[in-house]
Design a protein around this motif. Structure first.
Motif, PDB file in Angstrom:
ATOM      1  N   LEU A 116      33.243  54.738  47.709  1.00  0.00           N
ATOM      2  CA  LEU A 116      33.012  53.345  47.334  1.00  0.00           C
ATOM      3  C   LEU A 116      33.493  53.091  45.911  1.00  0.00           C
ATOM      4  N   LEU A 117      33.250  54.047  45.023  1.00  0.00           N
ATOM      5  CA  LEU A 117      33.697  53.897  43.639  1.00  0.00           C
ATOM      6  C   LEU A 117      35.222  53.823  43.574  1.00  0.00           C
ATOM      7  N   LEU A 118      35.892  54.648  44.368  1.00  0.00           N
ATOM      8  CA  LEU A 118      37.360  54.605  44.407  1.00  0.00           C
ATOM      9  C   LEU A 118      37.859  53.268  44.948  1.00  0.00           C
ATOM     10  N   LEU A 119      37.170  52.752  45.966  1.00  0.00           N
ATOM     11  CA  LEU A 119      37.589  51.488  46.569  1.00  0.00           C
ATOM     12  C   LEU A 119      37.340  50.303  45.640  1.00  0.00           C
ATOM     13  N   SER A 120      36.567  50.518  44.593  1.00  0.00           N
ATOM     14  CA  SER A 120      36.306  49.456  43.623  1.00  0.00           C
ATOM     15  C   SER A 120      37.257  49.524  42.431  1.00  0.00           C
ATOM     16  N   THR A 121      38.328  50.296  42.578  1.00  0.00           N
ATOM     17  CA  THR A 121      39.283  50.463  41.478  1.00  0.00           C
ATOM     18  C   THR A 121      39.934  49.142  41.081  1.00  0.00           C
ATOM     19  N   THR A 122      40.234  48.307  42.070  1.00  0.00           N
ATOM     20  CA  THR A 122      40.912  47.044  41.790  1.00  0.00           C
ATOM     21  C   THR A 122      39.934  45.869  41.878  1.00  0.00           C
ATOM     22  N   ARG A 123      40.311  44.757  41.269  1.00  0.00           N
ATOM     23  CA  ARG A 123      39.483  43.559  41.342  1.00  0.00           C
ATOM     24  C   ARG A 123      39.331  43.104  42.785  1.00  0.00           C
ATOM     25  N   GLU A 124      40.419  43.187  43.555  1.00  0.00           N
ATOM     26  CA  GLU A 124      40.350  42.783  44.959  1.00  0.00           C
ATOM     27  C   GLU A 124      39.349  43.635  45.729  1.00  0.00           C
ATOM     28  N   GLY A 125      39.355  44.931  45.456  1.00  0.00           N
ATOM     29  CA  GLY A 125      38.407  45.810  46.118  1.00  0.00           C
ATOM     30  C   GLY A 125      36.978  45.494  45.739  1.00  0.00           C
ATOM     31  N   ARG A 126      36.746  45.258  44.462  1.00  0.00           N
ATOM     32  CA  ARG A 126      35.379  44.934  44.023  1.00  0.00           C
ATOM     33  C   ARG A 126      34.913  43.621  44.654  1.00  0.00           C
ATOM     34  N   ASP A 127      35.815  42.667  44.759  1.00  0.00           N
ATOM     35  CA  ASP A 127      35.441  41.390  45.374  1.00  0.00           C
ATOM     36  C   ASP A 127      35.025  41.573  46.827  1.00  0.00           C
ATOM     37  N   VAL A 128      35.746  42.428  47.555  1.00  0.00           N
ATOM     38  CA  VAL A 128      35.389  42.681  48.952  1.00  0.00           C
ATOM     39  C   VAL A 128      34.021  43.347  49.034  1.00  0.00           C
ATOM     40  N   LEU A 129      33.782  44.360  48.210  1.00  0.00           N
ATOM     41  CA  LEU A 129      32.499  45.075  48.236  1.00  0.00           C
ATOM     42  C   LEU A 129      31.343  44.145  47.883  1.00  0.00           C
TER      43      LEU A 129
END
Length: 381
Positions: A296-309
């Motif tokens: 999950l931390l890796l998937l939050s690397t980008t702003r787009e990823g954080r927005d999805v999470l």
């Protein structure tokens, strides 16, 4: 003068079957403590053991056990991994539905994947096993073997669980990550990682460990995140990828128990994560839980990823994991995820969760970004 053990090793290439069998059987125990014994005479015993893998089943079983035990050694694993003929021996026997030692072969293959040279398996072509796969590529055949062979459905002697470790090691390499996250035309554009992720809650602990590691290692490829994060109900404001893996439910479900969530927490939460059975249990292995949290931390690397999470309400799930799992490592991993998801984005106000833990204190505190500058997530397996 050679010692008795050294003389015993010499019998591995004896012409008499019974003598070879006795030698291999007695050497199994020594393979756990005497690795150098099998490296004498420029690795001659290793060459003998490679041949014994195709000997009678009991001899092959002992030979495989010895090779598995000593393959932690750099010289040994290089001798195994760089041998094209031996690699084909492993592949042909693993994919044989009647092979009695398939699990041991899979374990040895997984060990050889720790050597960089085994990346060539991603492009290696070989004969197609007709009852297993339609692909001429070895990596596809192994993936089909892992899926179809679960719970001894393909080979009554094997469950192929240790192939999950093999895929985890292959995903350490950039081209391995690319394979895992790219739709495959030969397979109807199926993304290979989707064949692995369905086993994150499997009954086999080995499968869960290996699959969790494979997913985490694949997530190091940041360009694949839109594909990994896509789901069946995408945000209409975001351009969807051409093909999605719908990964999130498979790494979030192991983190969840049977607790109820408030309406504001479930609004936007993925459908697969709602209305769970009252006896739903979390993953019991804290190391697997930490692996999923690091993904999950890796998937939050980008702003787009954080927005999805944020949009699919990952925070409440991580919050409940923090509250219900009394393991410091898991709680620290939860902290790190929340620090990323709740921190201020450019142009936004900082948001700090005010939930309380079982002791009545603040559940998670947002730390300054520079406090974690030295923390790293590394490839595993």
């Amino acid at each position: 003068m050679p010692t008795e053990l050294e003389e015993l090793v010499e019998f591995l290439h004896h012409g008499n079957t019974q003598i070879r069998q006795v030698a291999a059987e007695h050497l199994v125990g020594y393979s756990q403590t005497h690795t150098t014994l099998f490296k004498r005479n420029q690795l001659e015993p290793i060459r003998d053991l490679k041949l014994l893998v195709i000997d009678y089943a009991p001899i092959a079983k002992n030979a495989l056990t010895i090779l598995i035990n000593i393959s932690h050694d750099g010289e040994v694993v290089k001798a195994l991994a760089t041998d094209d003929a031996f690699l084909e021996t492993l592949l042909s026997r693993i994919t044989n539905p009647k092979e009695p030692n398939a699990n041991d072969l899979a374990m040895l293959l997984a060990n050889t994947a720790k050597h960089d040279s085994l990346q060539r398996i991603l492009t290696l072509q070989r004969p197609v096993p007709p009852t297993l796969s339609t692909s001429k590529y070895a990596i596809d055949q192994l993936l089909d073997c892992f899926v179809k062979g679960a719970k001894a459905r393909y080979n009554t002697h094997a469950d192929f669980d240790y192939l999950s470790y093999f895929f985890a090691d292959i995903a350490r390499f950039p081209n391995g990550r690319a394979y895992m996250t790219t739709p495959q035309p030969h397979d109807g554009d199926v993304i290979p990682i989707t064949k692995l992720q369905v086993f994150t809650e499997d009954g086999s602990h080995v499968r869960r460990v290996g699959v969790a590691s494979a997913i985490k290692n694949a997530a190091f490829l940041v360009s694949s995140h839109p594909t990994l994060l896509s789901n069946l109900d995408p945000d209409p404001a975001l351009p969807p990828p051409s093909k999605g893996a719908n990964l999130l439910p498979y790494i979030l479900l192991p983190l969840m128990g049977s607790e109820d969530y408030a309406d504001e927490d479930t609004e936007g939460m993925l459908d697969e994560l709602q209305l769970l059975e009252p006896d739903k249990e979390r993953e019991k292995d804290v190391e697997i839980m930490k692996t999923h949290l690091e993904t999950l931390l890796l998937l939050s690397t980008t702003r787009e990823g954080r927005d999805v999470l944020r949009r699919v309400k990952v925070y409440p799930i991580v919050r409940e994991t923090h509250l219900h799992v009394e393991d410091e490592g898991v709680r620290e991993a939860c902290d790190r995820v929340v620090q990323i998801l709740m921190r201020k984005e450019e142009g936004e106000e900082e948001e700090i969760p005010e939930q309380s833990d079982a002791q009545g204190g603040k559940l998670l505190e947002l730390k300054h970004a520079d406090e974690d500058e030295e923390e790293q997530i590394i490839d595993i397996l």
